[in-house]
Scaffold this motif. Structure first.
Motif, short mmCIF file in Angstrom:
data_model
loop_
_atom_site.label_atom_id
_atom_site.label_comp_id
_atom_site.label_asym_id
_atom_site.label_seq_id
_atom_site.Cartn_x
_atom_site.Cartn_y
_atom_site.Cartn_z
N SER A 44 12.02 1.34 13.31
CA SER A 44 11.93 2.76 12.42
C SER A 44 13.11 2.77 11.36
N LEU A 47 12.08 0.93 8.47
CA LEU A 47 11.15 1.69 7.71
C LEU A 47 11.43 2.96 6.81
N SER A 50 13.30 1.29 3.94
CA SER A 50 12.31 0.97 2.94
C SER A 50 11.66 1.98 2.27
N HIS A 52 9.53 3.87 3.87
CA HIS A 52 8.01 4.19 4.44
C HIS A 52 8.20 5.31 5.54
N LEU A 53 9.43 5.70 6.01
CA LEU A 53 9.69 6.71 6.82
C LEU A 53 10.49 7.53 5.93
N LYS A 69 10.53 1.44 -2.34
CA LYS A 69 10.10 0.38 -1.94
C LYS A 69 10.22 -0.89 -2.86
N LEU A 74 10.62 -5.82 2.65
CA LEU A 74 10.26 -5.81 4.13
C LEU A 74 9.30 -6.79 4.50
N SER A 81 2.94 -4.03 11.33
CA SER A 81 2.61 -4.82 10.11
C SER A 81 2.79 -6.29 10.11
N HIS A 100 2.94 -6.68 -5.32
CA HIS A 100 4.24 -6.28 -5.84
C HIS A 100 4.33 -6.46 -7.49
#
Length: 208
Positions: A44, A47, A50, A52-53, A69, A74, A81, A100
């Motif tokens: 976490s 994340l 990055s 994502h969280l 991002k 990542l 993932s 990307h």
């Protein structure tokens, strides 16, 4: 500041608090380790870094800005993932490059295949290549768009001691070149070779 900053970060899922006061800073060109046993929220942290969280409370900054991002690479996260097992190594990297919007995506993939000695396994499905080549495929995945911050989940997983030495040299080469690396690990001997360690679940931070 440049690098990575976690300031009084709290993360909760419903009533379950993962951590309540996680604070550390990692400078450009350093390797940081999030160290602790399984199910303590290590992945976490990646994340959060990055974007994502989002933290329940506190602040996360990458080079002084909110996580982006596009500026963060990542790598695959175990059980969340993973690499696409049925794609070949080359297909996987090309998929990520196009995801990307990398210019001259095929050229960038060829560059990474050469740099990480993956040319001999380029046509093999990811699930069929040895663990070291899987690590390098994951690392190349994170690097495909040339981000300044690279996030890697348990890079030592499945590697022999000799293979880990090779993987560590790959990561140290990145940091020596100015990239910042943040990894997770369950092994103290891996954490001790990093420039900074943040231990979960208590949030203790030290520099080996």
């Amino acid at each position: 500041m440049s690098g990575v900053l976690f300031q009084s970060v709290e993360l909760s899922y419903g009533r379950h608090q993962i951590y309540h006061d996680l604070s550390f800073s990692l400078e450009d060109g350093q390797i940081g380790a999030i160290y602790g046993p399984s199910r303590t929220g290590k992945s976490s942290v990646l994340l959060l870094a990055s974007g994502h969280l989002l933290p329940t409370k506190g602040d996360v900054r990458i080079d002084g800005q909110k996580p982006d991002k596009k500026r963060v690479g990542l790598g695959p996260i175990t059980d969340l993932s993973p690499l696409f097992d049925t794609l070949t190594v080359e297909e996987h990297l090309l998929f990520q490059a196009r995801l990307h919007h990398v210019r001259k995506a095929k050229d960038r993939v060829q560059e990474l295949l050469r740099e990480y000695q993956l040319e001999d396994v380029r046509k093999y499905r990811v699930k069929d290549v040895p663990h070291l080549e899987q690590f390098r495929t994951g690392l190349a995945t994170a690097l495909v768009h040339r981000p300044p911050l690279v996030l890697i989940d348990e890079p030592e997983r499945g590697l022999t001691n000799d293979e880990w030495e090779i993987a560590y040299e790959d990561l140290r080469k990145l940091s020596d070149g100015g990239s910042t690396v943040l990894l997770t690990t369950v092994l103290q001997q891996v954490a001790d070779r990093c420039d900074l360690v943040a231990a979960l679940p208590n949030g203790e931070v030290w520099r080996p």
